[in-house]
Design a protein around this motif. Structure first.
Motif, short mmCIF file in Angstrom:
data_model
loop_
_atom_site.label_atom_id
_atom_site.label_comp_id
_atom_site.label_asym_id
_atom_site.label_seq_id
_atom_site.Cartn_x
_atom_site.Cartn_y
_atom_site.Cartn_z
N GLU A 6 -25.92 19.59 13.76
CA GLU A 6 -25.36 18.31 14.21
C GLU A 6 -24.19 18.61 15.13
OE1 GLU A 6 -24.09 15.44 11.29
OE2 GLU A 6 -26.08 15.36 10.40
N LEU A 56 -19.27 8.66 11.83
CA LEU A 56 -20.59 9.23 12.12
C LEU A 56 -21.61 8.11 12.14
CD1 LEU A 56 -21.58 12.16 12.57
CD2 LEU A 56 -22.30 12.18 10.18
N ASN A 89 -25.75 6.73 13.22
CA ASN A 89 -27.12 7.21 13.35
C ASN A 89 -27.96 6.09 13.96
OD1 ASN A 89 -29.85 7.94 12.90
ND2 ASN A 89 -29.27 9.22 11.16
N ARG A 106 -27.85 11.23 15.78
CA ARG A 106 -26.52 11.10 15.18
C ARG A 106 -25.45 11.42 16.20
NH1 ARG A 106 -27.06 11.69 9.32
NH2 ARG A 106 -25.01 12.67 9.17
N GLU A 112 -20.92 11.31 16.70
CA GLU A 112 -19.62 11.11 16.07
C GLU A 112 -18.70 10.36 17.04
OE1 GLU A 112 -15.83 13.58 14.18
OE2 GLU A 112 -17.59 14.66 14.92
N TRP A 160 -26.56 1.72 19.13
CA TRP A 160 -26.17 1.49 17.72
C TRP A 160 -25.34 0.21 17.60
CZ3 TRP A 160 -21.11 1.57 15.77
CH2 TRP A 160 -21.01 1.47 14.37
#
Length: 484
Positions: free
Chosen positions: A138, A359, A361, A366, A368, A410
């Motif tokens: 990640e 964080l 998704n 994913r 940050e 998102w």
């Protein structure tokens, strides 16, 4: 169903070595070779896991339990018993709350980072773990799978540990050169010695440790690793003991002094380290009686930064002040690590809520968010770089091309904030190259669906004055401007 198939189904997961022992003890006179041939004829209902276990052992299991909790529990036990090099990495990740930076992890493994006869390299070992899904990548971290891990994960706490360890490394470097143990300006962090990686490596010219040849002096080396943030038990120091043992077996290697720097350790682990010749450096004893408390405060602040900066912003300022007093003003090494907290301190003054290191998704991707701030009509997404060099055009391209689109999707899928104005900000204490500025201005002009803003130190001081935040101005002047 044959006896072997029933045995494997009953056991769940079992290593070939254990099966051979059962077979040879059950059937008197059967040779191990004959038992191995019988194993090789097991039907397709039994799966095999190869290449991870000592002495070429195979892990057998019923195909129906693949991917279940029983499967991962059995795999964890098998690695602990016969897959030490893999188990050590998983255990180290567990200790560090599930996350370790990719370029730091090798120090907490038992594998060499360079080719060494009879040993798998760290790169190969990590690749094998990635292949079977026990760890994944990640961004800049290796992350242990929830399926195999025995502890809860926390990226925020893991980042707190990273910052605290970086701080300790700087302090250990300062301490060791002040007492003449290592040569000035020669230390390397996360570096190699004897084909293994350590958090700290530096040459030492202490007279009794060096070797003299006809035309030169060969230094000894001080090597060190750091384990902090949890009480350390004897299993958790095995990575260090194994590395030290491997170094001692190498012919012609320079002399070395191995340090393990800790804040809390149990008696068994302590005695085991001492018996192997390791030097245990307790943070409080090396750097002062309040040092452990300071490290815990630093870890806690980063772990819970959003809540603390919004509800108790003075805790951030108090910690910076304590760091400054305890280490004689040498907080410049923390500048980059704590910059997002400085931005969070500012955002806490203008936002109803903030989150640090959030964080997210979206469809398996994913990302940050350094600082996530909410205002009545706006969502602020801040990227923070506390560098002493300008951000390049390439770094802006990565931000705009790989980070911004995923985060925007998102936000749009989140009904509670999708109707707010979306603002992406890039904060850089080192400023921006001319090419980066040109790209930013071009994108600001052409982008209509969201807003792009960027801040160098001059702009930061301007906005600080607008909200009359003397403390934020003080933070910038004291810990960023004068260090650049």
């Amino acid at each position: 169903m044959t006896f072997l198939e029933k045995l494997i189904k009953d056991k769940g997961l079992i290593l070939s070595g254990e099966i051979l022992e059962i077979l040879t003890s059950k059937e008197k006179g059967i040779s191990k070779e004959a038992a191995r041939k019988r194993l090789s004829r097991i039907g397709e209902s039994i799966y095999r896991v190869r290449g991870l276990f000592a002495d070429g052992q195979i892990l057998f299991h019923d195909k129906d339990i693949f991917g279940t909790e029983e499967y991962y529990d059995g795999l964890h036990r098998a690695l602990k018993k016969a897959g030490k090099q893999y188990y050590t990495i998983i255990q180290s990740l567990d200790f560090h709350n599930g996350y370790i930076k990719s370029d730091h992890l090798a120090a907490y493994a038992v594998n060499p980072v360079e080719k060494l006869k009879g040993h798998l390299t760290f790169e190969t070992t990590l690749r094998n773990l990635l292949k079977i899904g026990l760890v994944h990548l990640e961004d800049e971290h290796v992350v242990v799978s929830n399926s195999i891990s025995k502890n809860s994960h926390s990226l925020k706490r893991a980042k707190g540990l990273e910052v605290a360890k970086n701080f300790l490394l700087m302090q250990f470097n300062d301490w060791s050169r002040k007492i003449g143990l290592v040569s000035y300006n020669s230390s390397k962090f996360h570096s190699e010695f004897g084909k293994y990686q350590f958090n700290f490596v530096a040459p030492s010219y202490v007279g009794s440790l060096t070797k003299k040849t006809s035309d030169s002096i060969v230094p000894a080396f001080v090597i060190a690793d750091i384990l902090i943030g949890n009480v350390i038990n004897e299993n958790q120091v095995n990575f260090f003991i194994n590395k030290i043992s491997a170094l001692k077996q190498q012919r012609g290697l320079a002399k070395f002094i191995p340090f393990l720097i800790v804040d809390s350790i149990d008696t068994k682990a302590l005695n085991n380290l001492k018996s192997k010749g390791a030097v245990i450096g307790f943070a409080d004893e090396l750097f002062g009686e309040n040092y452990k408390e300071l490290l815990n405060s630093l870890i806690n602040l980063i772990t819970n930064a959003g809540a603390i900066l919004k509800k108790k912003p003075e805790a951030y300022l108090d910690l910076i002040s304590k760091l400054n007093k305890l280490v004689d003003g040498k907080t410049n090494n923390l500048r980059g690590d704590l910059f997002e907290l400085a931005v969070g301190y500012y955002q806490g003054r203008i936002c109803s809520s903030i989150d640090i290191g959030k964080l997210i998704n979206h469809s398996g991707e994913r990302r940050e968010i350094d600082v996530f701030g909410l205002q009545p009509n706006r969502v602020l997404i801040s990227e923070c770089k506390g560098y002493n060099h300008p951000i390049s055009k390439e770094e802006i391209e990565v931000w705009l091309g790989e980070k911004v689109p995923v985060i925007r999707k998102w936000v749009l899928d989140n009904a509670t904030i999708s109707d707010k104005e979306l603002v992406f900000q890039f904060w850089s204490t080192g400023g921006f190259t001319q090419e980066a500025l040109e790209l930013l201005e071009k994108r600001i002009e052409s982008t209509k669906k969201y807003t792009i803003e960027y801040f160098d130190l001059d702009k930061m001081l301007e906005i600080s004055k607008k909200i009359n935040s003397k403390k934020f101005t003080e933070i910038l002047r004291e810990y960023y401007i004068k260090e650049i």
